[in-house]
Design a protein around this motif. Structure first.
Motif, PDB file in Angstrom:
ATOM      1  N   ASP A  61      -0.819   3.625   8.572  1.00 18.04           N
ATOM      2  CA  ASP A  61      -0.969   4.342   7.313  1.00 18.04           C
ATOM      3  C   ASP A  61      -2.457   4.582   7.093  1.00 18.04           C
ATOM      4  OD1 ASP A  61      -0.707   5.385   4.766  1.00 18.04           O
ATOM      5  OD2 ASP A  61      -0.567   3.429   3.807  1.00 18.04           O
ATOM      6  N   LEU A  62      -2.839   5.840   6.973  1.00 14.75           N
ATOM      7  CA  LEU A  62      -4.234   6.190   6.721  1.00 14.75           C
ATOM      8  C   LEU A  62      -4.471   6.168   5.223  1.00 14.75           C
ATOM      9  CD1 LEU A  62      -6.217   9.047   8.399  1.00 14.75           C
ATOM     10  CD2 LEU A  62      -6.131   8.929   5.922  1.00 14.75           C
ATOM     11  N   CYS A  63      -5.474   5.400   4.788  1.00 12.13           N
ATOM     12  CA  CYS A  63      -5.716   5.213   3.354  1.00 12.13           C
ATOM     13  C   CYS A  63      -7.199   5.346   3.050  1.00 12.13           C
ATOM     14  CB  CYS A  63      -5.208   3.838   2.916  1.00 12.13           C
ATOM     15  SG  CYS A  63      -5.319   3.520   1.138  1.00 12.13           S
ATOM     16  N   ASP A  64      -7.485   5.737   1.839  1.00 10.57           N
ATOM     17  CA  ASP A  64      -8.863   5.825   1.370  1.00 10.57           C
ATOM     18  C   ASP A  64      -9.596   4.512   1.581  1.00 10.57           C
ATOM     19  OD1 ASP A  64     -11.018   6.936  -0.624  1.00 10.57           O
ATOM     20  OD2 ASP A  64     -10.445   4.981  -1.413  1.00 10.57           O
ATOM     21  N   SER A  65     -10.894   4.586   1.851  1.00 10.06           N
ATOM     22  CA  SER A  65     -11.709   3.390   2.041  1.00 10.06           C
ATOM     23  C   SER A  65     -12.913   3.426   1.118  1.00 10.06           C
ATOM     24  CB  SER A  65     -12.184   3.286   3.491  1.00 10.06           C
ATOM     25  OG  SER A  65     -13.114   2.235   3.642  1.00 10.06           O
ATOM     26  N   ALA A  66     -13.295   2.261   0.629  1.00 10.34           N
ATOM     27  CA  ALA A  66     -14.480   2.160  -0.224  1.00 10.34           C
ATOM     28  C   ALA A  66     -15.766   2.175   0.593  1.00 10.34           C
ATOM     29  CB  ALA A  66     -14.407   0.886  -1.066  1.00 10.34           C
ATOM     30  N   ASN A  67     -15.646   2.151   1.921  1.00  9.57           N
ATOM     31  CA  ASN A  67     -16.842   2.125   2.773  1.00  9.57           C
ATOM     32  C   ASN A  67     -17.576   3.455   2.803  1.00  9.57           C
ATOM     33  OD1 ASN A  67     -16.470  -0.564   3.646  1.00  9.57           O
ATOM     34  ND2 ASN A  67     -15.007   0.092   5.193  1.00  9.57           N
ATOM     35  N   SER A  68     -16.831   4.537   2.630  1.00 10.82           N
ATOM     36  CA  SER A  68     -17.402   5.866   2.830  1.00 10.82           C
ATOM     37  C   SER A  68     -17.333   6.682   1.549  1.00 10.82           C
ATOM     38  CB  SER A  68     -16.642   6.600   3.948  1.00 10.82           C
ATOM     39  OG  SER A  68     -17.130   7.914   4.109  1.00 10.82           O
ATOM     40  N   ALA A  69     -18.345   7.519   1.335  1.00 11.81           N
ATOM     41  CA  ALA A  69     -18.372   8.362   0.140  1.00 11.81           C
ATOM     42  C   ALA A  69     -17.345   9.487   0.219  1.00 11.81           C
ATOM     43  CB  ALA A  69     -19.768   8.942  -0.060  1.00 11.81           C
ATOM     44  N   VAL A  70     -17.045   9.933   1.426  1.00 18.27           N
ATOM     45  CA  VAL A  70     -16.067  11.006   1.623  1.00 18.27           C
ATOM     46  C   VAL A  70     -14.982  10.476   2.546  1.00 18.27           C
ATOM     47  CG1 VAL A  70     -15.674  13.362   2.419  1.00 18.27           C
ATOM     48  CG2 VAL A  70     -17.849  12.773   1.335  1.00 18.27           C
ATOM     49  N   THR A  71     -13.765  10.387   2.049  1.00 12.79           N
ATOM     50  CA  THR A  71     -12.679   9.784   2.817  1.00 12.79           C
ATOM     51  C   THR A  71     -11.453  10.693   2.790  1.00 12.79           C
ATOM     52  OG1 THR A  71     -11.639   8.570   0.993  1.00 12.79           O
ATOM     53  CG2 THR A  71     -13.541   7.551   2.019  1.00 12.79           C
TER      54      THR A  71
END
Length: 282
Positions: A31-41
Motif C-alpha cells: 500500500d503506497l501511502c503519504d509520508s512525513a519525510n517528503s514535502a511532496v508525496t
C-alpha cells in the motif's frame, strides 16, 4: 538531498510510505501511502478541494485529476533524467497490481476519503477530549489512534532570503522568493494512549433531528476526527449505535432518552470496552 542523508538520491520508500499488505506473500503487495519525510508525496494536495459537496460528475473529475497526479508523480520518479538514479531504480521496483482492478487499468475504483461532512451534535468531540482523555458518564467506546492529519493545503508564500521559517517577507529585509508551505499536517499522540468516546457525540441536536444515530460521520472537530476516523473506532461506534437502537425500542423512548446504563451494560456483555483505566466504571 540537501541534508546529505542520501547523496545518491532518496529511495522511493523515503518519499512515500510503502506498507506491506497482510495475508499476502512477503514482498508481493504493498500500500503506497503519504509520508512525513517528503514535502511532496503521493497525496494530491489541493486537488481534492470541492469533493465533499460536489456532484457525482464533479467527483468523478476530481478523482480522475488525482489519478493523473499520482500517475505523473510515479512516472516522473521512475523515468525523468533529472531524478537521481537511485531514486529511479527504487521506484521501478514497484508497479500497479496486475491482478487488481483489471477493467480500470489496475487503478483502484474509489478514492480514500479521510474526512468529509460531519455531524454537529449534542456533543462535539475536540482535540482536548482526545489528548487529555476526560471521563464521560455516557462513554460507549474507547479510541486510541493518534491524531493523524495529512497536509491540508499547499500555498506559495513570499519569503525573504533572511527568513527561512515560512514567515512572510518584510519590506526591506532582502530579496524575496516563493516558498511552498505545507499547512495542516499533524501527528499528535494521545496523553494516555486511549480516550473515552461519549454517546452524545453520535447524536444530532435534539431540537434539530430525533431518532438518528451517526456512528461514522459523528460529531467531532477536524482535529479530533483525525484520531476517531479509523476502523477500530468505527466498529465500536457501529456496535454501540445498534445497541442503543435496540434499547430505544425496548424502552419505547427516542435515542436521546435511552437509559445509558443499559446501553453500556449490553456493550460490555458483548465484549466491548467503554472506559479507560483512569476512569472509574459508571
Amino acid at each position: 538531498n540537501s541534508s546529505g542523508q542520501f547523496p545518491s538520491g532518496p529511495p522511493l520508500s523515503f518519499l512515500v510510505d510503502i506498507l506491506p499488505y497482510r495475508d499476502y506473500p512477503p514482498q508481493d503487495k504493498f500500500d503506497l501511502c503519504d509520508s512525513a519525510n517528503s514535502a511532496v508525496t503521493s497525496d494530491a494536495v489541493n486537488l481534492n478541494v470541492g469533493y465533499v459537496t460536489a456532484t457525482p460528475a464533479q467527483r468523478r473529475q476530481i478523482a480522475l485529476n488525482i489519478r493523473r497526479y499520482l500517475a505523473g508523480y510515479l512516472y516522473y520518479l521512475a523515468n525523468d533524467p533529472s531524478v537521481p538514479l537511485n531514486t529511479r531504480r527504487s521506484t521501478n521496483l514497484y508497479g500497479l497490481c496486475r491482478d487488481e482492478w483489471v477493467n480500470e487499468g489496475h487503478w483502484p475504483t474509489q478514492l480514500y476519503v479521510r474526512e468529509g461532512l460531519r455531524l454537529v451534535g449534542e456533543k462535539v468531540l475536540t482535540q482536548s477530549d482526545v489528548t487529555q482523555a476526560p471521563c464521560f458518564n455516557d462513554s460507549i467506546a474507547v479510541g486510541s489512534w493518534v491524531i493523524d492529519i495529512h497536509v491540508v493545503q499547499r500555498v506559495a508564500v513570499d519569503v525573504s532570503e533572511s527568513h527561512t521559517d515560512g514567515a512572510s517577507a518584510r519590506a526591506g529585509s532582502g530579496a524575496t522568493h516563493l516558498f511552498a508551505n505545507n499547512e495542516g499536517q499533524m501527528v499528535i499522540a494521545t496523553s494516555v494512549h486511549a480516550y473515552e468516546f461519549p454517546y452524545t457525540a453520535m447524536l444530532p441536536k435534539k431540537t434539530e433531528v430525533t431518532n438518528l444515530i451517526v456512528p461514522v460521520c459523528h460529531s467531532a472537530s477536524h482535529v479530533a476526527y483525525g484520531s476517531t476516523r479509523v476502523e477500530p473506532t468505527f466498529v465500536q461506534l457501529g456496535q454501540a449505535a445498534g445497541v442503543a437502537a435496540a434499547v430505544s425500542l425496548k424502552n419505547g423512548v427516542g435515542v436521546h432518552d435511552v437509559p445509558i446504563a443499559q446501553v453500556q451494560q449490553m456493550i460490555v456483555a458483548l465484549g466491548g470496552h467503554i472506559h479507560i483505566s483512569t476512569c472509574s466504571k459508571k
